[in-house]
Design a protein around this motif. Structure first.
Motif, mmCIF file in Angstrom:
data_model
loop_
_atom_site.group_PDB
_atom_site.id
_atom_site.type_symbol
_atom_site.label_atom_id
_atom_site.label_comp_id
_atom_site.label_asym_id
_atom_site.label_seq_id
_atom_site.Cartn_x
_atom_site.Cartn_y
_atom_site.Cartn_z
ATOM 1 N N LEU A 131 0.813 -1.216 0.000
ATOM 2 C CA LEU A 131 0.000 0.000 0.000
ATOM 3 C C LEU A 131 0.848 1.268 0.000
ATOM 4 O O LEU A 131 0.385 2.311 -0.453
ATOM 5 C CB LEU A 131 -0.979 -0.025 1.177
ATOM 6 N N ILE A 132 2.072 1.175 0.473
ATOM 7 C CA ILE A 132 2.984 2.314 0.352
ATOM 8 C C ILE A 132 3.319 2.528 -1.119
ATOM 9 O O ILE A 132 3.348 3.651 -1.617
ATOM 10 C CB ILE A 132 4.262 2.095 1.193
ATOM 11 N N ARG A 133 3.547 1.419 -1.829
ATOM 12 C CA ARG A 133 3.866 1.498 -3.263
ATOM 13 C C ARG A 133 2.665 1.954 -4.082
ATOM 14 O O ARG A 133 2.803 2.689 -5.045
ATOM 15 C CB ARG A 133 4.333 0.148 -3.781
ATOM 16 N N ASP A 134 1.492 1.453 -3.722
ATOM 17 C CA ASP A 134 0.277 1.778 -4.471
ATOM 18 C C ASP A 134 -0.918 1.769 -3.521
ATOM 19 O O ASP A 134 -1.501 0.725 -3.255
ATOM 20 C CB ASP A 134 0.062 0.761 -5.599
ATOM 21 N N PRO A 135 -1.285 2.949 -3.000
ATOM 22 C CA PRO A 135 -2.393 3.026 -2.034
ATOM 23 C C PRO A 135 -3.742 2.592 -2.602
ATOM 24 O O PRO A 135 -4.684 2.390 -1.849
ATOM 25 C CB PRO A 135 -2.438 4.505 -1.640
ATOM 26 N N GLU A 136 -3.835 2.432 -3.916
ATOM 27 C CA GLU A 136 -5.107 2.051 -4.528
ATOM 28 C C GLU A 136 -5.109 0.595 -5.002
ATOM 29 O O GLU A 136 -5.910 0.221 -5.849
ATOM 30 C CB GLU A 136 -5.432 3.009 -5.661
ATOM 31 N N LEU A 137 -4.248 -0.222 -4.435
ATOM 32 C CA LEU A 137 -4.177 -1.636 -4.789
ATOM 33 C C LEU A 137 -5.229 -2.389 -3.963
ATOM 34 O O LEU A 137 -5.024 -2.699 -2.785
ATOM 35 C CB LEU A 137 -2.772 -2.173 -4.528
ATOM 36 N N ALA A 138 -6.361 -2.658 -4.597
ATOM 37 C CA ALA A 138 -7.494 -3.260 -3.889
ATOM 38 C C ALA A 138 -7.147 -4.601 -3.253
ATOM 39 O O ALA A 138 -7.584 -4.889 -2.134
ATOM 40 C CB ALA A 138 -8.674 -3.407 -4.845
ATOM 41 N N SER A 139 -6.360 -5.418 -3.935
ATOM 42 C CA SER A 139 -6.028 -6.741 -3.377
ATOM 43 C C SER A 139 -5.245 -6.619 -2.073
ATOM 44 O O SER A 139 -5.424 -7.428 -1.159
ATOM 45 C CB SER A 139 -5.240 -7.575 -4.390
ATOM 46 N N ALA A 140 -4.404 -5.606 -1.960
ATOM 47 C CA ALA A 140 -3.646 -5.405 -0.718
ATOM 48 C C ALA A 140 -4.579 -4.982 0.417
ATOM 49 O O ALA A 140 -4.413 -5.411 1.560
ATOM 50 C CB ALA A 140 -2.539 -4.376 -0.920
ATOM 51 N N HIS A 141 -5.579 -4.150 0.106
ATOM 52 C CA HIS A 141 -6.562 -3.761 1.133
ATOM 53 C C HIS A 141 -7.360 -4.985 1.594
ATOM 54 O O HIS A 141 -7.614 -5.152 2.788
ATOM 55 C CB HIS A 141 -7.499 -2.677 0.601
ATOM 56 N N THR A 142 -7.738 -5.848 0.635
ATOM 57 C CA THR A 142 -8.471 -7.063 0.992
ATOM 58 C C THR A 142 -7.621 -7.952 1.891
ATOM 59 O O THR A 142 -8.079 -8.416 2.941
ATOM 60 C CB THR A 142 -8.892 -7.842 -0.268
ATOM 61 N N ASN A 143 -6.378 -8.202 1.467
ATOM 62 C CA ASN A 143 -5.496 -9.059 2.272
ATOM 63 C C ASN A 143 -5.251 -8.473 3.659
ATOM 64 O O ASN A 143 -5.211 -9.198 4.648
ATOM 65 C CB ASN A 143 -4.170 -9.291 1.542
ATOM 66 N N LEU A 144 -5.115 -7.163 3.718
ATOM 67 C CA LEU A 144 -4.926 -6.500 5.010
ATOM 68 C C LEU A 144 -6.179 -6.697 5.880
ATOM 69 O O LEU A 144 -6.070 -6.920 7.091
ATOM 70 C CB LEU A 144 -4.623 -5.017 4.810
ATOM 71 N N TYR A 151 -11.611 -3.777 4.158
ATOM 72 C CA TYR A 151 -12.522 -4.364 3.174
ATOM 73 C C TYR A 151 -13.319 -3.281 2.445
ATOM 74 O O TYR A 151 -13.491 -3.331 1.231
ATOM 75 C CB TYR A 151 -13.503 -5.339 3.838
ATOM 76 N N ARG A 152 -13.813 -2.307 3.205
ATOM 77 C CA ARG A 152 -14.595 -1.226 2.588
ATOM 78 C C ARG A 152 -13.759 -0.445 1.576
ATOM 79 O O ARG A 152 -14.236 -0.098 0.503
ATOM 80 C CB ARG A 152 -15.167 -0.291 3.649
ATOM 81 N N ARG A 153 -12.497 -0.176 1.933
ATOM 82 C CA ARG A 153 -11.614 0.548 1.015
ATOM 83 C C ARG A 153 -11.382 -0.265 -0.256
ATOM 84 O O ARG A 153 -11.402 0.276 -1.362
ATOM 85 C CB ARG A 153 -10.281 0.883 1.700
ATOM 86 N N ALA A 154 -11.174 -1.569 -0.111
ATOM 87 C CA ALA A 154 -10.986 -2.435 -1.284
ATOM 88 C C ALA A 154 -12.210 -2.373 -2.197
ATOM 89 O O ALA A 154 -12.067 -2.273 -3.420
ATOM 90 C CB ALA A 154 -10.715 -3.869 -0.845
ATOM 91 N N THR A 182 -13.790 -10.181 -1.442
ATOM 92 C CA THR A 182 -13.871 -9.088 -0.474
ATOM 93 C C THR A 182 -15.292 -8.930 0.033
ATOM 94 O O THR A 182 -15.516 -8.749 1.232
ATOM 95 C CB THR A 182 -13.363 -7.776 -1.104
ATOM 96 N N ARG A 183 -16.257 -9.009 -0.866
ATOM 97 C CA ARG A 183 -17.667 -8.932 -0.451
ATOM 98 C C ARG A 183 -17.995 -10.069 0.518
ATOM 99 O O ARG A 183 -18.659 -9.860 1.527
ATOM 100 C CB ARG A 183 -18.602 -9.006 -1.666
ATOM 101 N N TYR A 184 -17.527 -11.270 0.183
ATOM 102 C CA TYR A 184 -17.765 -12.412 1.057
ATOM 103 C C TYR A 184 -17.136 -12.179 2.428
ATOM 104 O O TYR A 184 -17.785 -12.390 3.463
ATOM 105 C CB TYR A 184 -17.199 -13.694 0.418
ATOM 106 N N ASN A 185 -15.885 -11.752 2.453
ATOM 107 C CA ASN A 185 -15.183 -11.547 3.729
ATOM 108 C C ASN A 185 -15.876 -10.503 4.594
ATOM 109 O O ASN A 185 -16.022 -10.687 5.807
ATOM 110 C CB ASN A 185 -13.728 -11.138 3.485
ATOM 111 N N LEU A 186 -16.299 -9.407 3.977
ATOM 112 C CA LEU A 186 -16.966 -8.352 4.747
ATOM 113 C C LEU A 186 -18.332 -8.835 5.229
ATOM 114 O O LEU A 186 -18.715 -8.588 6.385
ATOM 115 C CB LEU A 186 -17.089 -7.067 3.919
ATOM 116 N N ALA A 187 -19.065 -9.559 4.388
ATOM 117 C CA ALA A 187 -20.367 -10.092 4.804
ATOM 118 C C ALA A 187 -20.199 -11.084 5.955
ATOM 119 O O ALA A 187 -20.994 -11.090 6.896
ATOM 120 C CB ALA A 187 -21.076 -10.742 3.617
#
Length: 199
Positions: A68-81, A98-101, A111-116
């Motif tokens: 996320l430091i390299r790319d703050p808009e990397l959705a997969s990194a937000h999901t994994n985090l 999850y919401r950010r992803a 991500t939808r599954y994980n947040l649900a």
């Protein structure tokens, strides 16, 4: 045969992914960590996922944050985090990740599954169900039995028996009967009997 140049970051990332897909997680991590600068941002996100698979939460979180430091808009990194934080009991932070992803990529099925599932654990059944509705009706590509069974549980708990029955049928179409599906079937029938009896 194709020869990959190991000094080329994308070639090494490809090799790391191939090793991971083949079940050679340790070798995949070695290759990933050897990727030279400039590292593709998704290399760190991949490393995070591999550390998650190996059970090393601290290293997984560090890799996600590096991505996320390299790319703050990397959705997969937000999901994994989000996964890392959820497993470590940091529910509020997991929800934020999850919401950010999903802000960055609303089509992320996992991500939808994980947040649900996080909402289900918090008793926020209607919110979880609403999150999954775009995946279950009509069935979205990539929506597997686990998604439909989670939606069925959420719908049942939220009192929507028709949707619970529909999601259970969809789940059964994707996975043979299991103890979970049998239990859901019994719970739905019981709730329908109570609804009929109260009229």
């Amino acid at each position: 045969a194709v020869t990959l140049d190991p000094s080329e970051p994308h070639a090494r990332l490809f090799l790391s992914r191939a090793l991971r897909a083949a079940g050679a997680l340790e070798e995949a991590l070695v290759e990933n960590m050897a990727i030279a600068e400039p590292r593709p941002p998704d290399a760190d996100s991949d490393r995070c996922a591999m550390f998650l698979e190996s059970g090393d939460g601290a290293s997984a979180e560090a890799a996600c944050l590096e991505a996320l430091i390299r790319d703050p808009e990397l959705a997969s990194a937000h999901t994994n985090l989000g996964v890392v934080r959820s497993r470590r009991g940091r529910v509020r932070e997991a929800e934020e990740s999850y919401r950010r992803a999903l802000e960055l990529d609303p089509a992320l099925v996992d991500t939808r599954y994980n947040l649900a599932a996080l909402y289900e654990r918090q008793g926020r059944h209607r919110e979880g169900l609403e999150l999954l509705r775009t995946l279950v009706s009509p069935p979205a590509p990539g929506a597997d039995a686990a998604i439909f069974l989670l939606a069925a549980r959420l719908a049942l708990t939220a009192g929507d028996l028709d949707e619970a029955r529909y999601c259970l049928r969809q789940g059964l179409a994707r996975e043979p009967a299991s103890a979970e599906t049998a239990e859901l079937e019994i719970m739905i029938r019981s709730a329908e009997g109570k609804r009929t009896g109260s009229r």
